[in-house]
Write an enzyme that holds these catalytic residues in place. Structure first.
Site, PDB file in Angstrom:
ATOM      1  CB  THR A  17     -33.885  -6.898  -3.438  1.00  0.00           C
ATOM      2  OG1 THR A  17     -32.971  -6.826  -2.338  1.00  0.00           O
ATOM      3  CG2 THR A  17     -33.097  -7.207  -4.688  1.00  0.00           C
ATOM      4  CE  LYS A  29     -41.086 -21.914  -5.956  1.00  0.00           C
ATOM      5  NZ  LYS A  29     -41.629 -23.141  -6.590  1.00  0.00           N
ATOM      6  CD  GLU A  87     -30.792 -13.920 -10.269  1.00  0.00           C
ATOM      7  OE1 GLU A  87     -31.082 -15.004  -9.733  1.00  0.00           O
ATOM      8  OE2 GLU A  87     -29.625 -13.567 -10.485  1.00  0.00           O
TER       9      GLU A  87
HETATM   10 MO1  MOS Z   1     -26.923 -12.210  -9.202  1.00  0.00          MO
HETATM   11  S1  MOS Z   1     -26.487 -11.920 -11.149  1.00  0.00           S
HETATM   12  O1  MOS Z   1     -26.552 -13.783  -8.802  1.00  0.00           O
HETATM   13  O2  MOS Z   1     -26.438 -10.941  -8.296  1.00  0.00           O
END
Ligand code: MOS
Length: 733
Positions: free
Chosen positions: A472, A687, A691
């Site tokens: 990430t 934030k 996702e």
């Molecule tokens: Mo996530 S689907 O809360 O890694």
């Protein structure tokens, strides 16, 4: 020394914007990028550990029943085979960070097809794999295990049920209504790196290299599964080749490797096959959802209904939170929301890529498209009209709200033609062409986190936390954040992650990583800055640090005087959690082509505009959004777990049969980042973003399919067979 911040008030200071050097918020390539592309970043299975033997799991081939006997004799005579381990703990399920709460089951009980029942250990992987195929298991097969969520009793999730006003009455009085039932199929996280672990046991202490997302919880789960004290367990997870929820909980390969290492006194590696990852780790529940919308003549919502049925194994706590953002996204005073769970015998259902919204938002956003058509207005306008000024159920203010901005800026970037819409206006050869849009929302999550920051006399800094980077960008944004606050370049900040020996954080999941771990680093850096300011006899609020120097002229090395300066930052969300409804928002716009004769859909272009507080790094943030949009193409068009209705086994358990979008399926994606500061969301005014990029995107594609060819589908994914079935028979050309 440690510093603690329990956030009760919004953070309104512009410290991160004004005090320092502008390192944060800049596009910065991944600090671990070189190690990754040169193959020198070790993943869990890649640690060269001397004397390591290999384990292969044997999994159940029934859906419900009992293991009566395991015949190991043939396997044990095969070359290189060391042991065949039968141990009820092999069935430990990947719980969702709920250490100690995973269901206990009878040692020999089988609950789903693919459940691990034995582990074969051999000198090489090939020997273990060959031997595993020779292990025969005798079962008592309990026929008739429920596999269809509609065939069993429903358990109402009371915390999710909301009844406000009278929806049925609102529906009967409304000028326009939509009442539609949708289905979505189960999904697999489908991380590239299969689940893998190497365990070492020295007689007292267990060290495990594993691929996990939340080490702080995983250590408790593992200790609990093995009856060990947490102090005797260490988990290392420095690089994770994607998790997408499937590595939130400790999974069976990690427990298996540990059991074997403790039994044999040798290091043991267990890597799941791709099929095993699909069959026994975790799935997203399939869903059935009914949407009811009631609106006045102008499209103002007067009623809102969203009811969903999802499933999990008996005894599991997790229930796909389908309604998560339906609670606050749109106005409508008469409301009925309800979530039901059914207990069926498929593998554990858990968090997969944006649990809840990933499948809840697309159905809601198709219903909104249907409503816009009935009202006869532009679908963007319908959304704008129905943005509530406070949480319509809780009455709370929003911590910040960027939906309107995202809708307008996204529409502009896409070149959206405003106005009421009609399907089947553009055709090129066999292809119908159309556009569609949808809103995005994903609740903001944040958790307690700790991190230690050390400023060194050589002019570098070290950040340590057991936080993970699952692809990430955590390494990069934490280096930027510490660099920003301490007057250093990101290159001068070494970030060490993924080791339970470091201060504990919440790990990666639910998009809480950056705001939570970032806030812990922020608190630690504030404490270091306070100490430096004290040494300079000035106020921390006026201390500017740039290029290793204070604004007063002193260099950091002078201020440190040969000594390290270390502080542990401890962040906790306080009362503020209950004072606001906090969410990321966004908007998707898609253009698709649908083949009139084959029903094939191709996505030609997509724009996503997203607001999620401070953008810590526009490069890694954009990558997150692109990943999210890509998954939304999967939800819309291709991804579906297919279970054999006869015996409940998963039929498509590899990346050939379970199709995640690949380069060929993904067009150029445009991402618009909406800058804002949300001081109520976190001290760093940020934030989560991970996702948000997939929450609703599938509806933009579904709505574009309808606009292109007139096929309105209610079942995701919208595969060619389904599109062809819904295609209006008569062409208007
Ligand atoms: Mo996530 S689907 O809360 O890694």
């Amino acid at each position: 020394m440690s510093a603690h911040l329990k956030q009760d008030e919004p953070e309104n200071s512009n410290r991160l914007d004004d005090m320092c050097q502008g390192v944060l918020g800049k596009a910065h390539p991944r600090v671990e990028g070189l190690a990754k592309v040169t193959g020198t970043a070790p993943y869990a299975a890649e640690y060269p550990i001397e004397g390591c033997v290999e384990g292969v799991l044997v999994t159940a081939t029934i859906t419900r029943g009992e293991v009566l006997a395991i015949d190991k004799e043939a396997a044990l005579t095969m070359p290189g085979v060391i042991s065949v381990i039968e141990d009820s703990r092999l069935a430990t399920r990947a719980a969702q960070g709920t250490a100690g709460e995973a269901p206990r089951q009878k040692p020999t009980q089988v609950c789903y097809w693919g459940q691990p029942v034995a582990l074969v250990i051999a000198e090489t992987f090939e020997q273990a794999r060959d031997a595993a195929a020779q292990v025969t298991v005798e079962y008592r097969n309990e026929e008739g295990a429920p596999l269809d969520p509609h065939s069993v009793e429903r358990e109402e999730q009371e915390g999710e049920t909301v009844t406000q006003g009278d929806l049925a009455h609102a529906m009967s009085e409304a000028d326009h209504t939509v009442d539609a039932t949708f289905t979505t199929k189960g999904h697999a996280s489908a991380a590239m790196e299969p689940h893998a672990a190497i365990a070492q046991w020295d007689g007292t202490d267990l060290t495990v290299h594993a691929s996990l997302q939340m080490l702080n919880y995983n250590i408790s789960e593992l200790a609990d599964a093995l009856d060990l004290d947490e102090d005797n367990v260490r988990i290392v997870s420095r690089f994770v080749g994607g998790g997408f929820g499937s590595k939130l909980g400790v999974s069976q390969e990690t427990v298996a490797a540990a059991i074997a290492a403790m039994e044999l006194g040798r290091p043991v590696r267990v890597v799941m096959t791709r099929q095993q990852v699909f069959q026994c780790v975790m799935r997203r529940s399939e869903t059935t959802q009914r949407l009811r919308l009631a609106a006045d003549a102008d499209g103002q919502l007067t009623g809102f209904g969203h009811e969903a049925l999802v499933s999990n194994l008996p005894g599991e706590d997790f229930v796909e939170p389908v309604l998560q953002s339906s609670h606050f996204l749109y106005a409508g005073e008469n409301r009925t929301l309800r979530l039901d769970a059914a207990r069926i015998h498929r593998m554990t259902a858990g968090s997969v890529r944006a649990p809840g919204e990933a499948v809840g938002m697309p159905t809601l956003e198709v219903a909104m498209d249907m409503l816009a058509e009935k009202v006869g207005i532009d679908p963007v306008e319908l959304r704008l009209k129905n943005i509530p000024d406070k949480d319509p159920e809780e009455g709370l203010p929003f911590s910040s709200h960027t939906l309107a901005d995202c809708l307008k800026k996204g529409a502009e970037a896409f070149g959206w033609e405003a106005g009421a819409r009609r399907p089947r206006l553009r055709r090129e050869g066999e292809w119908w062409i159309g556009t569609g849009m949808a809103s995005a929302a994903r609740v903001h999550n944040i958790s307690e986190a700790k991190a230690r920051v050390t400023l060194k006399p050589d002019g570098t800094a070290l950040v340590e936390t057991d936080m993970t980077d699952i692809g990430t960008g955590t390494y990069t944004i934490l280096a930027q954040l510490a660099g920003e606050m301490l007057g250093l370049n990101p290159e001068q900040v070494l970030v060490e992650l993924g080791d339970t020996d470091y201060p504990r954080g919440p790990g990666s999941g639910g998009s809480w990583g950056a705001p939570s771990a970032g806030s812990a680093v922020y608190v630690a850096c504030r404490a270091i800055r306070e100490e430096l300011a004290k040494r300079l006899a000035i106020d921390e609020g006026t201390l500017a640090l740039t290029n290793g120097k204070a604004s007063t002229g002193e260099s950091l090395s002078t201020l440190l005087d040969g000594e390290e300066l270390a502080r542990e930052g401890h962040y906790e969300p306080g009362a503020i959690k209950d004072d606001y409804t906090a969410s990321g928002f966004g908007a998707f716009f898609a253009e698709v082509r649908v083949n009139h004769f084959t029903g094939e859909t191709r996505v030609d272009r997509m724009v996503g505009a997203f607001g999620f507080g401070r953008v810590l790094n526009p490069m890694t943030a954009r990558s997150q959004c692109i990943g999210g949009i890509t998954w939304s193409i999967g939800v819309a068009l291709t991804e579906a777990l297919e279970f054999d209705p006869r015996d409940g086994h998963l039929a498509n358990c590899d990346l050939a049969e379970y199709h995640v979008p690949v380069n060929r399926d993904v067009p150029d994606l445009e991402v618009v980042l909406i800058e804002e500061r949300d001081g109520a969301a976190s001290p760093i005014q940020a934030k989560g973003i991970g996702e948000l990029g997939m929450c609703g995107g599938a509806a933009a594609i579904a709505n574009a399919i309808y606009n292109a060819c007139g096929a309105r589908l209610f079942d995701f994914p919208m595969t060619p067979d389904r599109v062809i079935r819904a295609m209006p028979a008569k062409s208007n050309r």
